[in-house]
Design a protein around this motif. Structure first.
Motif, PDB file in Angstrom:
ATOM      1  N   ASN A 246       0.836  -1.210   0.000  1.00  0.00           N
ATOM      2  CA  ASN A 246       0.000   0.000   0.000  1.00  0.00           C
ATOM      3  C   ASN A 246       0.867   1.255   0.000  1.00  0.00           C
ATOM      4  OD1 ASN A 246      -2.250  -1.642   0.115  1.00  0.00           O
ATOM      5  ND2 ASN A 246      -2.642  -1.303   2.295  1.00  0.00           N
TER       6      ASN A 246
ATOM      7  N   TRP B 215      -0.801   7.455   0.746  1.00  0.00           N
ATOM      8  CA  TRP B 215      -1.730   6.345   0.980  1.00  0.00           C
ATOM      9  C   TRP B 215      -2.853   6.757   1.926  1.00  0.00           C
ATOM     10  CZ3 TRP B 215      -3.661   2.285  -1.086  1.00  0.00           C
ATOM     11  CH2 TRP B 215      -4.419   1.406  -0.320  1.00  0.00           C
TER      12      TRP B 215
ATOM     13  N   GLU C 258      -6.359  -0.635  -4.649  1.00  0.00           N
ATOM     14  CA  GLU C 258      -5.301   0.228  -5.157  1.00  0.00           C
ATOM     15  C   GLU C 258      -5.879   1.480  -5.793  1.00  0.00           C
ATOM     16  OE1 GLU C 258      -1.755  -2.654  -6.589  1.00  0.00           O
ATOM     17  OE2 GLU C 258      -3.650  -2.864  -7.674  1.00  0.00           O
TER      18      GLU C 258
END
Length: 557
Positions: A203, A253, A522
């Protein structure tokens, strides 16, 4: 008589994200065999010690249950005495709940079930133990990062492994593997921390090839491979350069997931809302926390917080504010807690926390010196006394006052009634607190005189007296669940059974339907769109996803 709540009403609280705490007041052994998803293990004999930190706000709805043992009335009395004023008994207890909801084995189940969900949706890459062994034999530059607590790592570890607890992985990865060509293996004892740790690095967007050791040290052991013991190698703290690099990746992220970053003013606002429970958690390494931390924040290392959220946060539906000093660990931890269904915020590491910040002061129980307390010298002067130890059984096994019997806290009165002798009974525990908590119940239940040892077994040791290890069991030691993924010498059947159970957790979640888990996928090509899997009752990766539009990388819901 306490009011009651049905299992359906309890489950609606979870589904609607309303605050509630569910307490299993049996011993941890029976709890680990079957309990609802968000139940906490709070044995009736230890309520005053365990409950306040787990449920700090006295107005929180609290629900208690057992499985017909008759503990709930005592539990309600003790909880109300602490000051909680919204206490209910689960109608039908555990057996009643099983008619409408799933029950789960083991401990820290929400986090473990979530880890399995992450792997099923994100297809987290992993290698078997044999594959990892072969890979390491042919790859001299590979890095093995052990995502468990340092103590677990030191007990047993994969060859070439270095300690890097899960909450530290994103923070230290560029120090551990400065070259993008360095392969990284992440392991734990079983599955969850390997999966979450590996997926954390993926991630984060690190360029390295990252893989989990499938089934951790359990899988390694079941394959007959040798483990290292007593290793002390840790990945060092990152340099300024690598820390800044990790911060940039973590921020990207966190924005993608929708983690909200707040300042001191917003923190004050959250803390002032008396109708909501707020947990303030510092997710840094314990040594850093010990060296200095913000007042009001409790240490909850990020990896363990994700792995065992229920050990710090007992109120499902509560709010959580995370802090660090680097901008990496809180963001990454927050990204997982958000997906676990928590309302979570991250305190900007550069902001000042208001000096007058309102924090919840949980109730604190203090033993009041009275005629039921005796000193070590007074105990030694008693020639016909029976000593009964209420410490957890592993501590009792390691050493106890000579001649002491082990007794179950919840079954104390029943145990004392079968204890031979007519002289006084002296209760002890590690520090004497649990003994003091239960002395009055014991005095009401039997005819013999009952005292407790002030300061407990610790006081005995401090006075220079020896301990013994010969065991005397008044009841079966079911107070602690023997985890097949911790320590050494675990039976093969227990280790394999644990793995088989973990593989079935996604199916249980799907059938249960109360988790509110979601797994963020994602980033899409469009930077302003985040695709989020919000279907917590289906493990099929081909589900139709809900799309949340973002403005300036913040999810608007």
């Amino acid at each position: 008589m306490a009011k009651s709540i049905t299992a359906q009403e309890l489950r609606r609280h979870w589904i609607n994200r309303q605050e509630i705490a569910l307490l299993d007041v049996r011993e941890e052994g029976p709890y680990s065999e079957a309990h609802p998803l968000f139940a906490l293990s709070v044995p009736v004999s230890e309520i005053e010690v365990l409950l306040p930190s787990l449920v700090p706000r006295l107005a929180t709805p609290v629900v208690v249950y057992d499985n017909g043992e008759g503990y709930v009335d005592r539990a309600v009395t003790r909880i109300v005495a602490l000051g909680y004023h919204d206490v209910a008994v689960l109608e039908g207890g555990l057996s009643g709940y099983t008619r409408v909801g799933e029950v789960y084995r083991d401990v820290n189940v929400p986090s473990k079930a979530f880890g399995e969900l992450v792997e099923s949706i994100r297809h987290t890459p992993s290698l078997s133990a044999r594959e990892v062994k072969t890979f390491l034999d042919g790859e001299e530059n590979a890095v093995v990062l052990d995502a468990r607590r340092f103590e677990e790592y030191s007990t047993m570890s994969i060859p070439r492994g270095r300690s890097c607890p899960g909450g530290e992985l994103a923070y230290r990865i560029f120090e551990a593997a400065p070259s993008p060509d360095t392969p990284v293996i992440v392991n734990c004892a079983g599955r969850t921390r390997s999966i979450v740790g590996t997926q954390s690095l993926i991630n984060l967007g690190v360029p390295n090839k990252v893989m989990a050791l499938r089934n951790g040290t359990i899988g390694w052991t079941l394959e007959g491979l040798e483990l290292d013991h007593h290793k002390t190698e840790s990945v060092p703290l990152p340099s300024t350069e690598t820390s800044r690099k990790a911060r940039k990746y973590a921020d990207a992220w966190a924005q993608h997931v929708g983690v909200l970053i707040i300042d001191g003013q917003k923190l004050s606002q959250l803390a002032s809302e008396e109708r909501r429970t707020l947990y303030l958690l510092d997710v840094r390494d314990p040594s850093e926390y010990a060296a200095g931390h913000t007042k009001g924040f409790t240490n909850a290392p990020g990896g363990q917080l994700v792995q065992a959220t229920d050990e710090w946060v007992g109120v499902r539906g509560a709010r959580i504010v995370l802090s660090d000093t680097d901008g990496v660990r809180a963001r990454m931890t927050g990204s997982w807690l958000l997906q676990l269904g928590w309302e979570v915020y991250v305190l900007d590491e550069q902001c000042n926390v208001p000096e007058n910040l309102r924090t919840i002061e949980p109730p604190i129980w203090h033993a009041k010196p009275d005629a039921t307390a005796i000193t070590v010298d007074e105990l030694r002067a008693l020639s016909d006394a029976s000593v009964v130890d209420l410490a957890r059984s592993p501590f009792y096994r390691r050493g106890h006052i000579p001649g002491a019997f082990f007794a179950s806290g919840p079954e104390l009165i029943q145990d004392l009634r079968v204890l031979e002798g007519i002289g006084p009974i002296v209760l002890t525990s590690s520090d004497g607190i649990v003994a003091a908590l239960n002395v009055n119940d014991a005095r009401k239940g039997i005819s013999r005189e009952v005292f407790y040892l002030s300061g407990g077994t610790d006081a005995w040791i401090s006075a220079g007296h020896a301990l013994e290890t010969e065991t005397r069991w008044l009841s079966r030691p079911i107070d602690v669940y023997k985890r097949p993924y911790e320590g050494t010498g675990n039976a093969r059947e227990a280790m394999q059974g644990y793995l088989d159970w973990e593989y079935g957790l996604v199916g249980q979640l799907a059938n249960d339907g109360v988790s509110n888990f979601h797994v963020v996928r994602e980033r899409t090509v469009d930077e302003n769109v985040v695709v989020v899997d919000v279907d917590d009752d289906d493990d099929d990766d081909d589900d139709v996803d809900d799309v949340f539009t973002c403005e300036h990388h913040q999810i608007s819901r």
